[in-house]
Design a protein around this motif. Sequence first.
Motif, PDB file in Angstrom:
ATOM      1  N   THR A 240       0.815  -1.222   0.000  1.00 33.29           N
ATOM      2  CA  THR A 240       0.000   0.000   0.000  1.00 33.29           C
ATOM      3  C   THR A 240       0.845   1.267   0.000  1.00 33.29           C
ATOM      4  N   CYS A 241       2.179   1.141   0.138  1.00 28.74           N
ATOM      5  CA  CYS A 241       3.028   2.341   0.175  1.00 28.74           C
ATOM      6  C   CYS A 241       4.319   2.068  -0.596  1.00 28.74           C
ATOM      7  N   GLU A 242       5.067   3.138  -0.859  1.00 28.57           N
ATOM      8  CA  GLU A 242       6.295   3.010  -1.650  1.00 28.57           C
ATOM      9  C   GLU A 242       7.254   1.978  -1.047  1.00 28.57           C
ATOM     10  N   MET A 256       3.018  -5.981  -7.669  1.00 26.83           N
ATOM     11  CA  MET A 256       1.771  -5.780  -8.417  1.00 26.83           C
ATOM     12  C   MET A 256       0.987  -4.655  -7.744  1.00 26.83           C
ATOM     13  N   MET A 257       0.739  -3.608  -8.498  1.00 27.00           N
ATOM     14  CA  MET A 257       0.057  -2.423  -7.959  1.00 27.00           C
ATOM     15  C   MET A 257      -1.364  -2.413  -8.503  1.00 27.00           C
ATOM     16  N   ARG A 258      -2.338  -2.298  -7.601  1.00 22.00           N
ATOM     17  CA  ARG A 258      -3.717  -2.518  -8.032  1.00 22.00           C
ATOM     18  C   ARG A 258      -4.574  -1.259  -7.968  1.00 22.00           C
ATOM     19  N   LEU A 259      -5.427  -1.160  -8.973  1.00 22.77           N
ATOM     20  CA  LEU A 259      -6.514  -0.194  -8.965  1.00 22.77           C
ATOM     21  C   LEU A 259      -7.771  -0.989  -9.309  1.00 22.77           C
ATOM     22  N   GLY A 260      -8.561  -1.288  -8.278  1.00 23.90           N
ATOM     23  CA  GLY A 260      -9.802  -2.016  -8.506  1.00 23.90           C
ATOM     24  C   GLY A 260     -10.973  -1.115  -8.202  1.00 23.90           C
ATOM     25  N   TYR A 264      -6.967   1.256  -4.069  1.00 22.84           N
ATOM     26  CA  TYR A 264      -6.309   2.393  -4.724  1.00 22.84           C
ATOM     27  C   TYR A 264      -4.844   2.412  -4.296  1.00 22.84           C
ATOM     28  N   ASP A 265      -4.068   1.476  -4.836  1.00 26.87           N
ATOM     29  CA  ASP A 265      -2.701   1.294  -4.351  1.00 26.87           C
ATOM     30  C   ASP A 265      -1.629   1.617  -5.387  1.00 26.87           C
ATOM     31  N   VAL A 266      -2.025   2.215  -6.510  1.00 25.71           N
ATOM     32  CA  VAL A 266      -1.033   2.575  -7.538  1.00 25.71           C
ATOM     33  C   VAL A 266      -0.334   3.874  -7.156  1.00 25.71           C
ATOM     34  N   GLU A 267      -1.117   4.896  -6.849  1.00 23.68           N
ATOM     35  CA  GLU A 267      -0.563   6.242  -6.625  1.00 23.68           C
ATOM     36  C   GLU A 267       0.491   6.256  -5.525  1.00 23.68           C
ATOM     37  N   SER A 268       0.255   5.479  -4.458  1.00 24.22           N
ATOM     38  CA  SER A 268       1.166   5.501  -3.313  1.00 24.22           C
ATOM     39  C   SER A 268       2.413   4.652  -3.528  1.00 24.22           C
ATOM     40  N   GLN A 269       2.413   3.801  -4.580  1.00 24.60           N
ATOM     41  CA  GLN A 269       3.566   2.912  -4.783  1.00 24.60           C
ATOM     42  C   GLN A 269       4.368   3.213  -6.045  1.00 24.60           C
ATOM     43  N   ILE A 270       3.731   3.843  -7.029  1.00 28.14           N
ATOM     44  CA  ILE A 270       4.401   4.015  -8.323  1.00 28.14           C
ATOM     45  C   ILE A 270       5.555   5.017  -8.222  1.00 28.14           C
ATOM     46  N   THR A 271       5.607   5.768  -7.118  1.00 28.78           N
ATOM     47  CA  THR A 271       6.730   6.691  -6.894  1.00 28.78           C
ATOM     48  C   THR A 271       8.062   5.940  -6.790  1.00 28.78           C
ATOM     49  N   ALA A 272       7.994   4.629  -6.495  1.00 28.40           N
ATOM     50  CA  ALA A 272       9.224   3.821  -6.499  1.00 28.40           C
ATOM     51  C   ALA A 272       9.893   3.882  -7.870  1.00 28.40           C
ATOM     52  N   ASP A 279      14.019   0.175 -11.505  1.00 27.19           N
ATOM     53  CA  ASP A 279      13.777  -0.455 -12.803  1.00 27.19           C
ATOM     54  C   ASP A 279      12.305  -0.848 -12.916  1.00 27.19           C
ATOM     55  N   PRO A 280      11.572  -0.273 -13.870  1.00 26.38           N
ATOM     56  CA  PRO A 280      10.123  -0.523 -13.932  1.00 26.38           C
ATOM     57  C   PRO A 280       9.742  -1.921 -14.406  1.00 26.38           C
ATOM     58  N   ARG A 281      10.691  -2.700 -14.923  1.00 33.26           N
ATOM     59  CA  ARG A 281      10.301  -4.007 -15.476  1.00 33.26           C
ATOM     60  C   ARG A 281       9.819  -4.982 -14.404  1.00 33.26           C
ATOM     61  N   ASN A 282      10.051  -4.674 -13.125  1.00 31.56           N
ATOM     62  CA  ASN A 282       9.574  -5.561 -12.062  1.00 31.56           C
ATOM     63  C   ASN A 282       8.311  -5.040 -11.376  1.00 31.56           C
ATOM     64  N   PHE A 283       7.670  -4.069 -12.010  1.00 31.14           N
ATOM     65  CA  PHE A 283       6.412  -3.523 -11.504  1.00 31.14           C
ATOM     66  C   PHE A 283       5.299  -3.856 -12.494  1.00 31.14           C
ATOM     67  N   ILE A 284       4.153  -4.259 -11.971  1.00 33.13           N
ATOM     68  CA  ILE A 284       3.051  -4.758 -12.789  1.00 33.13           C
ATOM     69  C   ILE A 284       1.754  -4.107 -12.315  1.00 33.13           C
ATOM     70  N   LEU A 285       0.860  -3.802 -13.252  1.00 34.44           N
ATOM     71  CA  LEU A 285      -0.453  -3.242 -12.909  1.00 34.44           C
ATOM     72  C   LEU A 285      -1.522  -4.343 -12.927  1.00 34.44           C
ATOM     73  N   CYS A 286      -2.494  -4.234 -12.008  1.00 35.08           N
ATOM     74  CA  CYS A 286      -3.583  -5.208 -11.967  1.00 35.08           C
ATOM     75  C   CYS A 286      -4.810  -4.557 -11.346  1.00 35.08           C
ATOM     76  N   THR A 287      -5.927  -5.291 -11.318  1.00 33.20           N
ATOM     77  CA  THR A 287      -7.161  -4.744 -10.732  1.00 33.20           C
ATOM     78  C   THR A 287      -7.548  -5.427  -9.425  1.00 33.20           C
ATOM     79  N   ASP A 288      -7.261  -6.710  -9.267  1.00 32.82           N
ATOM     80  CA  ASP A 288      -7.659  -7.536  -8.129  1.00 32.82           C
ATOM     81  C   ASP A 288      -9.170  -7.764  -8.125  1.00 32.82           C
ATOM     82  N   ASP A 289      -9.950  -6.721  -7.830  1.00 31.52           N
ATOM     83  CA  ASP A 289     -11.413  -6.877  -7.776  1.00 31.52           C
ATOM     84  C   ASP A 289     -12.097  -5.721  -8.495  1.00 31.52           C
ATOM     85  N   SER A 290     -12.878  -6.048  -9.519  1.00 25.28           N
ATOM     86  CA  SER A 290     -13.667  -5.015 -10.216  1.00 25.28           C
ATOM     87  C   SER A 290     -15.129  -5.403 -10.188  1.00 25.28           C
ATOM     88  N   HIS A 291     -15.979  -4.494  -9.676  1.00 22.61           N
ATOM     89  CA  HIS A 291     -17.419  -4.741  -9.688  1.00 22.61           C
ATOM     90  C   HIS A 291     -17.956  -4.505 -11.095  1.00 22.61           C
TER      91      HIS A 291
END
Length: 601
Positions: A240-242, A256-260, A264-272, A279-291
């Motif tokens: 949930t944080c950097e 894996m940084m999620r926006l479902g 809302y865990d992308v904004e607080s972690q993508i600052t890494a 190196d961004p190649r070890n960071f991945i985007l996902c949703t986890d749960d979408s209604h």
Amino acid sequence: MSNQMIKSWAEVAPRLIAVAAGREPADCVIRGGKLVNVHSREVLDGWQVAIADGRFAYVGPDATHCIGERTEIIEAEGRYLIPGLCDAHMHIESGMLTPAEFARAVIPHGTTSMFTDPHEIANVLGLEGVRLMHDEAMMQPVNIFTQMPSCAPSAPGLETTGHEITPEDVAEAMTWPGIVGLGEMMNFPGVIHADPKMLAEIAATQAAGKTVGGHYASPDLGPAFHAYAAGGPADDHEGTCEADAVARVRQGMRSMMRLGSAWYDVESQITAVTEKGLDPRNFILCTDDSHSGTLVNDGHMNRVVRHAIACGADPLVALQMATINTATHFGLERELGSIAPGRRADVILTADLVTLPIERVIARGRTVAIGGRITVECPHLDWPDHARNTVHLGKVLAAADFEISAPDGANTVTAKVIGVIENQAPTKALTADLAVEGGIVQPDEGAGVAQIALVERHRGTGGVTNGFVSGFGYKGRMALASTVAHDSHHMIVVGTDRENMALAANRLGEVGGGITVFRDGREIALVELPIAGLMSEDRAETVALKADRMVEAMAECGCTLNNAYMQHSLLALVVIPELRISDLGLVDVTRFEITDLFEEA
């Protein structure tokens, strides 16, 4: 063309070579666009693409030599060509849709690959439920890979699921064609303490050469986290944080940084990446749960990519995090995730890399959506009757089943209360002084304390566990019942009135599961979820409308909480602190033990 029916690169290599060399015509050529190459992270203006047998044959400056009389020509008209988007971690059941209808909802948004963990249905139907999800996933026109769920029950000894997942189940699933790894290893204390069953599931996955999914839901980055990493999980989406994102990547895990719909865990972690420069190649985007409402109104992975860009990510880096990084993580870099020879021909045409309008979606070489409208069929599995008949109450429930008896002679009691926190998954362990009338403890509307009950629905035991909950703000005589109750998916009923609680519970027994709201003795909202009590075969739009009505009904009953239904559905999730409810009683999740409802007098 299903996953099983798309021919392997090796099978079609002779044709791909012939097309690329100009000896045979392509099925389709896309020209006049700007190709986004996620391998080199560059935009190649004017590059053209030739497709044959559902795969890319030629990717280069001029595909004229690949065009024959019958070749379909797609004029990109200056648009960008980007790879189809990949969701690295998600639960189809969270959309309350079957795999077919989930695919129908997300294809127009540009999602062409999904890595799904059906651990909700695993709790209800066991390995067979996973197989049914896998089989319907394999029928779809896009790539839906399945991760074998790892933790049912998620907290052994604290809950009883419909079925238990064993290491033998995991080993069997690893032989199925669409299984890509092990679902999130939520029992992180089990891994940290080297629980033989959890390690056997990880070992079976590693022996099959597949990816072990992680779930480390703790802020502790000390030895416990290092022990978890040493156990084998290859990724984690619970950061949930950097500092969380950095710690995972430094241990060789993928962050894996999620926006479902609720995460809302992308904004607080993508600052890494954007500020620390990792190196961004070890960071991945996902949703986890979408209604379903999010899918209909806001989008899916396209929404996540736009959000990452809005949070400061370079558009090409954000695209890598939703395409090639994901494919690489699951060992599928030479199968999907980029526009390159031999890969599945999954490509999106878009006019802008920042706002990312999804104008045309091509999957395995055929157009599957244009201008937000799907152009293919998403076939349905013929779900067996027993998958539609999973709500077994064992009896007709009455108001008396929801009575909470006070200790002998008590006029008031001090009760433990599950305190819901707005916009957060954890709950607070609260207490409240409650009145006793005729030997029965009463909820306290003035103090915001309602009743909660967990109704056993897998084995028909007739069991009801009763307790108290606060935070919803319900007023008047009402009840809300749901068979979506992570992770064991018994039935959770929250209400201010025991008659209404009984009516709501019995109603879900009648319709085979879902969500219902009763007020003053009559039903004011219903979402039918007949498959496993979790999913509907209706369209996403239909389910979203019913879910919207349910949210309105909650508000009519006095609820002011944001995302209140999500909170309701997590009240039995006995792996997240502090206080939860299960079929075995009230659970103190800070101590991982069953606790009494009343404080000692």
